[in-house]
Scaffold this motif. Structure first.
Motif, PDB file in Angstrom:
ATOM      1  N   SER A   1      -7.157 -10.930   3.221  1.00 49.32           N
ATOM      2  CA  SER A   1      -6.683  -9.631   3.079  1.00 49.32           C
ATOM      3  C   SER A   1      -8.780  -8.701   2.465  1.00 49.32           C
ATOM      4  O   SER A   1      -8.261  -9.706   1.572  1.00 49.32           O
ATOM      5  N   SER A   2      -9.025  -7.801   2.953  1.00 48.39           N
ATOM      6  CA  SER A   2     -10.432  -7.731   2.810  1.00 48.39           C
ATOM      7  C   SER A   2     -10.413  -6.371   1.407  1.00 48.39           C
ATOM      8  O   SER A   2      -9.035  -6.378   1.169  1.00 48.39           O
ATOM      9  N   VAL A   3     -11.621  -6.077   0.514  1.00 50.56           N
ATOM     10  CA  VAL A   3     -10.693  -4.744   0.145  1.00 50.56           C
ATOM     11  C   VAL A   3     -10.869  -3.816   0.795  1.00 50.56           C
ATOM     12  O   VAL A   3     -10.030  -2.617   0.109  1.00 50.56           O
ATOM     13  N   ASN A   4     -11.521  -3.840   1.690  1.00 51.34           N
ATOM     14  CA  ASN A   4     -11.789  -2.654   1.651  1.00 51.34           C
ATOM     15  C   ASN A   4     -10.196  -2.086   3.080  1.00 51.34           C
ATOM     16  O   ASN A   4      -9.842  -0.803   2.605  1.00 51.34           O
ATOM     17  N   GLU A   5      -9.506  -3.848   3.342  1.00 50.19           N
ATOM     18  CA  GLU A   5      -8.170  -2.877   3.791  1.00 50.19           C
ATOM     19  C   GLU A   5      -6.746  -2.546   2.774  1.00 50.19           C
ATOM     20  O   GLU A   5      -6.500  -1.829   3.023  1.00 50.19           O
ATOM     21  N   ALA A   6      -7.872  -3.220   1.580  1.00 50.26           N
ATOM     22  CA  ALA A   6      -6.597  -3.114   0.400  1.00 50.26           C
ATOM     23  C   ALA A   6      -6.654  -1.778   0.138  1.00 50.26           C
ATOM     24  O   ALA A   6      -5.932  -0.900   0.150  1.00 50.26           O
ATOM     25  N   ARG A   7      -7.816  -0.864   0.115  1.00 40.92           N
ATOM     26  CA  ARG A   7      -8.424  -0.055   0.240  1.00 40.92           C
ATOM     27  C   ARG A   7      -7.824   0.543   0.470  1.00 40.92           C
ATOM     28  O   ARG A   7      -7.076   2.032   0.553  1.00 40.92           O
ATOM     29  N   GLU A   8      -7.704   0.948   1.769  1.00 43.04           N
ATOM     30  CA  GLU A   8      -7.257   1.538   3.414  1.00 43.04           C
ATOM     31  C   GLU A   8      -5.968   1.609   2.405  1.00 43.04           C
ATOM     32  O   GLU A   8      -5.469   2.626   3.517  1.00 43.04           O
ATOM     33  N   LYS A   9      -5.155   0.708   2.166  1.00 39.87           N
ATOM     34  CA  LYS A   9      -3.417   0.328   2.217  1.00 39.87           C
ATOM     35  C   LYS A   9      -3.309   1.381   1.241  1.00 39.87           C
ATOM     36  O   LYS A   9      -2.749   2.622   1.749  1.00 39.87           O
ATOM     37  N   VAL A  10      -3.933   1.522  -0.050  1.00 37.40           N
ATOM     38  CA  VAL A  10      -3.870   2.645  -0.754  1.00 37.40           C
ATOM     39  C   VAL A  10      -4.228   3.954  -0.675  1.00 37.40           C
ATOM     40  O   VAL A  10      -3.444   4.588  -1.174  1.00 37.40           O
ATOM     41  N   VAL A  11      -4.985   4.343   0.267  1.00 31.43           N
ATOM     42  CA  VAL A  11      -5.130   5.531   1.187  1.00 31.43           C
ATOM     43  C   VAL A  11      -4.634   5.700   1.419  1.00 31.43           C
ATOM     44  O   VAL A  11      -4.100   7.442   1.874  1.00 31.43           O
ATOM     45  N   ASN A  12      -3.695   5.160   2.413  1.00 27.75           N
ATOM     46  CA  ASN A  12      -2.903   5.420   2.946  1.00 27.75           C
ATOM     47  C   ASN A  12      -1.152   5.614   2.920  1.00 27.75           C
ATOM     48  O   ASN A  12      -0.712   6.790   3.626  1.00 27.75           O
ATOM     49  N   LYS A  13      -0.996   5.348   1.581  1.00 25.22           N
ATOM     50  CA  LYS A  13       0.310   5.125   1.108  1.00 25.22           C
ATOM     51  C   LYS A  13       0.037   6.304   0.086  1.00 25.22           C
ATOM     52  O   LYS A  13       0.563   7.357  -0.668  1.00 25.22           O
ATOM     53  N   ILE A  14      -1.591   7.216  -0.958  1.00 27.73           N
ATOM     54  CA  ILE A  14      -1.663   8.169  -1.029  1.00 27.73           C
ATOM     55  C   ILE A  14      -1.649   9.791  -0.005  1.00 27.73           C
ATOM     56  O   ILE A  14      -0.376  10.679  -0.414  1.00 27.73           O
ATOM     57  N   ALA A  15      -1.887   9.315   0.899  1.00 22.26           N
ATOM     58  CA  ALA A  15      -1.393  10.039   1.835  1.00 22.26           C
ATOM     59  C   ALA A  15       0.589  10.385   2.342  1.00 22.26           C
ATOM     60  O   ALA A  15       0.727  11.757   2.440  1.00 22.26           O
ATOM     61  N   ASP A  16       1.049   9.292   2.990  1.00 23.39           N
ATOM     62  CA  ASP A  16       2.010   9.017   2.405  1.00 23.39           C
ATOM     63  C   ASP A  16       2.943   9.933   1.373  1.00 23.39           C
ATOM     64  O   ASP A  16       4.227  10.883   1.278  1.00 23.39           O
ATOM     65  N   ALA A  17       1.954   9.704  -0.193  1.00 32.90           N
ATOM     66  CA  ALA A  17       2.971   9.831  -1.648  1.00 32.90           C
ATOM     67  C   ALA A  17       3.170  12.016  -1.462  1.00 32.90           C
ATOM     68  O   ALA A  17       3.990  12.310  -1.999  1.00 32.90           O
ATOM     69  N   TRP A  18       1.544  12.483  -0.685  1.00 29.48           N
ATOM     70  CA  TRP A  18       1.422  13.332  -0.991  1.00 29.48           C
ATOM     71  C   TRP A  18       2.524  14.476   0.325  1.00 29.48           C
ATOM     72  O   TRP A  18       2.876  15.589   0.135  1.00 29.48           O
ATOM     73  N   LYS A  19       2.868  13.527   1.008  1.00 28.85           N
ATOM     74  CA  LYS A  19       3.870  13.699   2.097  1.00 28.85           C
ATOM     75  C   LYS A  19       5.146  14.136   1.566  1.00 28.85           C
ATOM     76  O   LYS A  19       5.926  15.262   1.662  1.00 28.85           O
ATOM     77  N   HIS A  20       5.468  13.662   0.889  1.00 27.70           N
ATOM     78  CA  HIS A  20       6.711  13.010   0.139  1.00 27.70           C
ATOM     79  C   HIS A  20       6.983  14.219  -0.487  1.00 27.70           C
ATOM     80  O   HIS A  20       7.792  15.256  -1.005  1.00 27.70           O
ATOM     81  N   LEU A  21       5.481  14.157  -1.452  1.00 31.68           N
ATOM     82  CA  LEU A  21       5.551  16.019  -2.217  1.00 31.68           C
ATOM     83  C   LEU A  21       5.741  17.171  -1.640  1.00 31.68           C
ATOM     84  O   LEU A  21       6.301  18.075  -2.405  1.00 31.68           O
ATOM     85  N   ASN A  22       4.742  16.812  -0.946  1.00 34.03           N
ATOM     86  CA  ASN A  22       5.420  18.523  -0.219  1.00 34.03           C
ATOM     87  C   ASN A  22       6.339  18.797   1.275  1.00 34.03           C
ATOM     88  O   ASN A  22       6.542  19.701   0.095  1.00 34.03           O
ATOM     89  N   LYS A  23       7.248  17.963   1.157  1.00 38.65           N
ATOM     90  CA  LYS A  23       8.821  18.280   1.354  1.00 38.65           C
ATOM     91  C   LYS A  23       9.520  18.422   0.360  1.00 38.65           C
ATOM     92  O   LYS A  23       9.968  19.260   0.127  1.00 38.65           O
ATOM     93  N   GLU A  24       8.870  17.268  -1.063  1.00 32.50           N
ATOM     94  CA  GLU A  24       9.581  18.758  -1.868  1.00 32.50           C
ATOM     95  C   GLU A  24       9.814  19.640  -2.340  1.00 32.50           C
ATOM     96  O   GLU A  24      10.502  20.597  -2.704  1.00 32.50           O
ATOM     97  N   CYS A  25       7.968  20.653  -2.132  1.00 25.48           N
ATOM     98  CA  CYS A  25       8.156  21.495  -2.563  1.00 25.48           C
ATOM     99  C   CYS A  25       8.228  22.496  -1.949  1.00 25.48           C
ATOM    100  O   CYS A  25       8.493  23.985  -2.238  1.00 25.48           O
TER     101      CYS A  25
END
Length: 477
Positions: free
Chosen positions: A403-427
């Motif tokens: 896997s490339s650095v860009n692929e790993a970074r994209e994975k992180v960006v997607n996980k941040i987006a998912d974490a925001w969805k979790h936080l929105n649900k809690e709020c």
């Protein structure tokens, strides 16, 4: 130079709305107009009335729209629909956004002519929670068209659009101001530790925005500074044997366990011990509840997580990326900050809420995940430290060979987006915590991008510019 840290007052003013952009192309009927609903109650995404607000009661579900921004209208309608339909087990999001789609279920092509509408659609899409695919589609659609149109706009118009894409309202901070200070006087003893008062100031100001929370901001900045100091002890200075002894002393919370420690660790432990007792006593006097056990547990769990990372490095062990993240959520220190905030606010403190806050509930876990992953995106190397931080990106690439650095970074960006969805649900959902605490959790997540936007000189130009704009620059409306 002593570590001098200031706490800040926060303005009650919401973010200034961006200038409206003159429309280009042929005039068309506004596809973003919404039908009014009766019985008004305004809901704003900023400051007092936010996702962190207590859900509306049933009798207040109706809304009447005045003229104004599409974003506010959609956010009002979306939240109201969620409150009304939650009891029915239905999903309101599809109905809210279907009016912007054609017969084939795709967003209408004519929407690309309305730049203001596209910006508002993008803003509204930031309120998404898990499995709301229409909001994901709305975000992708509006972002793609705005990026395409920005090349054909003048400088000022492009700046407004770019700011919307980079700093959507829901995930950005409101304005604030600053006053007051205290002095820890530790830096001469711990010269290796980072001295970053700007970041410490910002966290207190961002989390506790209400003007009447000045004392709480003063007290909160103290544990925030210790998170950084202890992090540097583990990551930069201490040996594994010293770190193990220090962690044992923190877990025991007893002076009897520090005799074998080097002098700089003794100084740190004594200062942390005194400040924790001081804060606990203030809370007990004001609210009748002694939070000392909960506060000391947060420091123990933080040091335990730091020690795990030190042991990984010392042994050459590369954890799986998810194993790293599970521990990294704790070593982020977010739970230390938010547990202190919960007790400093002094609202709804019961045995049940105390047990829940001690267990690191989802609202804390989501904010911590956002911070940890943003940190790992790392636009600067180790914040100009000489330590040995791992990262999700590093361990993901080792785990997924090829896997490339860009692929790993994209994975992180997607996980941040998912974490925001979790936080929105809690709020958005009813929870046992007071609104001020929920808002603090949300504001901490909003602050994170500013904390990790390093340049090549290991500085934080975005944070510094934001601070200057808040303190010194007037904004004409």
């Amino acid at each position: 130079m002593a570590l001098s840290t200031k706490a800040f007052f926060a303005s009650a003013n919401p973010p200034i709305a961006p200038k409206r952009i003159q429309q280009t192309g042929n005039a068309i009927a506004n596809p973003f107009s919404l039908t009014s609903l009766p019985n008004a109650q305004k809901w704003s995404i900023a400051h007092d009335h936010t996702l962190a607000s207590t859900p509306l009661k049933r009798q207040n579900y109706g809304i009447k729209y005045d003229t104004g921004d599409f974003r506010v209208k959609v956010e009002e309608k979306l939240k109201v629909c969620r409150n009304v339909l939650r009891d029915l087990g239905e999903d309101p999001v599809e109905d809210v956004f279907n009016s912007f789609k054609d017969k084939e279920g795709k967003f209408k092509k004519e929407l690309k002519e309305d730049i203001n509408g596209l910006m508002s659609l993008y803003e509204a899409s930031q309120l998404g929670i898990e499995d709301e695919y229409t909001l994901v589609e709305a975000a992708d659609f509006s972002q793609r068209l705005l990026n395409d149109r920005v090349r054909h706009l003048d400088y000022n118009q492009a700046k407004v659009v770019g700011n919307t894409l980079t700093h959507p309202y829901h995930k950005s901070l409101a304005r604030f101001m600053a006053k007051n200070f205290f002095d820890l006087g530790l830096a001469e003893e711990l010269e290796f530790a980072r001295d970053q008062p700007l970041k410490w100031y910002m966290c207190s100001m961002a989390c506790l925005t209400d003007p009447d929370l000045s004392d709480q901001r003063v007290d909160l900045t103290k544990p925030i500074s210790f998170i950084y100091i202890i992090d540097d002890i583990f990551d930069v200075h201490g040996t594994l044997e010293e770190l193990t002894l220090f962690t044992e002393a923190i877990n025991k919370w007893d002076f009897a366990g520090i005799e074998q420690l080097p002098e700089y660790m003794k100084i740190c432990f004594k200062a942390l011990y005194d400040i924790t007792n001081e804060i606990s006593y203030k809370i007990y006097q004001k609210h009748g509840w002694n939070p000392k056990d909960s506060l000391t547990k947060t420091w123990a769990s933080l040091c335990n997580a730091f020690l795990v990372e030190a042991q990984w490095f010392a042994s050459g062990h590369s954890p799986k990326s998810e194993e790293y993240l599970k521990n990294g959520v704790i070593s982020s220190g977010v739970h230390v900050v938010l547990v202190h905030i919960f007790f400093l606010l002094g609202q709804d403190i019961t045995r049940e809420t105390t047990d829940l806050i001690d267990s690191i509930p989802d609202i804390i876990f989501s904010s911590a995940t956002i911070l940890r992953l943003w940190d790992d995106l790392g636009s600067a190397t180790d914040e100009s430290q000489d330590g040995h931080d791992g990262s999700y990106i590093e361990y993901y690439m080792k785990e997924h060979q090829g896997s490339s650095v860009n692929e790993a970074r994209e994975k992180v960006v997607n996980k941040i987006a998912d974490a925001w969805k979790h936080l929105n649900k809690e709020c958005l959902s009813p929870n046992p915590f007071p609104g001020r605490f929920t808002k603090a959790s949300l504001n901490l997540a909003r602050l994170v991008p500013l904390l990790y936007s390093y340049d090549d000189n290991h500085c934080l130009p975005s944070l510094e510019a934001h601070m200057k704009s808040m303190l010194y620059e007037s904004v004409s409306v």
